[in-house]
Structures are given as C-alpha cells and as structure tokens.
Design a protein around this motif. Structure first.
Motif, PDB file in Angstrom:
ATOM      1  N   MET A  79       0.893  -1.002  -0.256  1.00 62.61           N
ATOM      2  CA  MET A  79       0.126  -0.272  -0.142  1.00 62.61           C
ATOM      3  C   MET A  79       0.949   0.703  -0.022  1.00 62.61           C
ATOM      4  O   MET A  79      -0.221   2.344  -0.089  1.00 62.61           O
ATOM      5  CB  MET A  79      -1.283  -0.159   1.159  1.00 62.61           C
ATOM      6  CG  MET A  79      -1.894  -0.886   1.311  1.00 62.61           C
ATOM      7  SD  MET A  79      -3.220  -1.136   0.036  1.00 62.61           S
ATOM      8  CE  MET A  79      -4.512   0.707   0.343  1.00 62.61           C
ATOM      9  N   CYS A  91      -3.955   1.903  11.116  1.00 65.72           N
ATOM     10  CA  CYS A  91      -5.125   0.983  11.095  1.00 65.72           C
ATOM     11  C   CYS A  91      -6.148   0.334  12.688  1.00 65.72           C
ATOM     12  O   CYS A  91      -7.045   0.056  12.251  1.00 65.72           O
ATOM     13  CB  CYS A  91      -4.059  -1.194  10.725  1.00 65.72           C
ATOM     14  SG  CYS A  91      -4.168   0.105   8.864  1.00 65.72           S
ATOM     15  N   ASP A  97     -10.362   1.942   7.162  1.00 62.78           N
ATOM     16  CA  ASP A  97      -9.110   1.746   6.272  1.00 62.78           C
ATOM     17  C   ASP A  97      -8.839   0.400   6.427  1.00 62.78           C
ATOM     18  O   ASP A  97      -8.096   0.137   5.001  1.00 62.78           O
ATOM     19  CB  ASP A  97      -8.160   3.023   6.921  1.00 62.78           C
ATOM     20  CG  ASP A  97      -8.311   4.178   6.314  1.00 62.78           C
ATOM     21  OD1 ASP A  97      -9.333   4.669   5.915  1.00 62.78           O
ATOM     22  OD2 ASP A  97      -7.172   5.219   7.121  1.00 62.78           O
ATOM     23  N   THR A  98      -8.676  -0.034   7.597  1.00 62.65           N
ATOM     24  CA  THR A  98      -7.911  -1.465   7.868  1.00 62.65           C
ATOM     25  C   THR A  98      -9.172  -1.974   6.887  1.00 62.65           C
ATOM     26  O   THR A  98      -8.496  -2.801   5.746  1.00 62.65           O
ATOM     27  CB  THR A  98      -7.985  -1.622   8.718  1.00 62.65           C
ATOM     28  OG1 THR A  98      -7.647  -1.047   9.468  1.00 62.65           O
ATOM     29  CG2 THR A  98      -7.894  -3.272   9.121  1.00 62.65           C
ATOM     30  N   ILE A 101      -8.223  -1.703   2.880  1.00 70.19           N
ATOM     31  CA  ILE A 101      -6.967  -2.198   2.914  1.00 70.19           C
ATOM     32  C   ILE A 101      -6.264  -3.849   1.912  1.00 70.19           C
ATOM     33  O   ILE A 101      -6.191  -4.226   1.042  1.00 70.19           O
ATOM     34  CB  ILE A 101      -5.915  -2.087   3.654  1.00 70.19           C
ATOM     35  CG1 ILE A 101      -5.186  -0.298   4.269  1.00 70.19           C
ATOM     36  CG2 ILE A 101      -4.199  -2.783   3.667  1.00 70.19           C
ATOM     37  CD1 ILE A 101      -4.444  -0.195   5.259  1.00 70.19           C
TER      38      ILE A 101
END
Length: 104
Positions: A79, A91, A97-98, A101
């Motif tokens: 990333m 995260c 956001d986690t 990903i």
C-alpha cells in the motif's frame, strides 16, 4: 589485559560461490542482503509487534502469528507505507481504512 588493541576486525562467512565468483563486491552484497532481510522483517516484528514477549507458545501458534505479522507488513508495504509502526497504529484506530486495505 592492557595490551595494544588490534584495530583489524575479522568476520567469517560461508558461501557456495567459487573463489573466482567471491570477489569483495559480491561478498559485500551478500552480507548487506542478509542484513536487509533482518532489518525489514525481523527487526520490525521484534520492535513494532513486540514478538519476543508473545505468550503464544503451543502448537503452530507462534508460526501462525509470525506468518500473520509478515502478511500484515507485506500488505502495508504494498500500500506504500514506509513506516510499519505508524501504519499499524493507524489501522488499529481506523477499522474503515483497515477493511479497505484488505479489500472490503
């Protein structure tokens, strides 16, 4: 004790290279490659994830946790994260956001 100190340091190593292949530049590249792995993987697992204090010690638990930590570091690097500790904290604080990903 108290004698002169020899300023020369000797380091030994093993390689499968022949004598003609094992020039100083090649040997230095091999040694640096080893430390690059140590610094990019094991050092991060030891410091960021505090792996040495893990209390998971039975069956395949330790190996599985090391695999998960390596997987996490790889995802974060893919990333574009350069600081694994900072990215891990981010995260942990942001489930959205986690999930992004890992593709959700």
């Amino acid at each position: 004790m108290g004698g002169p100190i020899d300023p020369e340091e000797v380091a030994y190593g093993l390689t499968s290279l022949t004598a003609s292949e094992a020039n100083p530049e090649q040997l230095l590249a091999l040694a640096r490659g080893h430390w690059q792995i140590e610094n990019r993987c094991h050092h991060v697992r030891d410091t960021t994830y505090d792996e040495d204090r893990s209390q998971i010690r039975s069956w395949n638990g330790p190996r599985m946790m090391a695999t998960l930590r390596n997987f996490t570091m790889s995802l974060l690097r893919l990333m574009g994260c350069r600081n694994i500790a900072s990215a891990t904290r981010h995260c942990a604080a942001s489930s959205r956001d986690t999930l992004r990903i890992i593709g959700f």
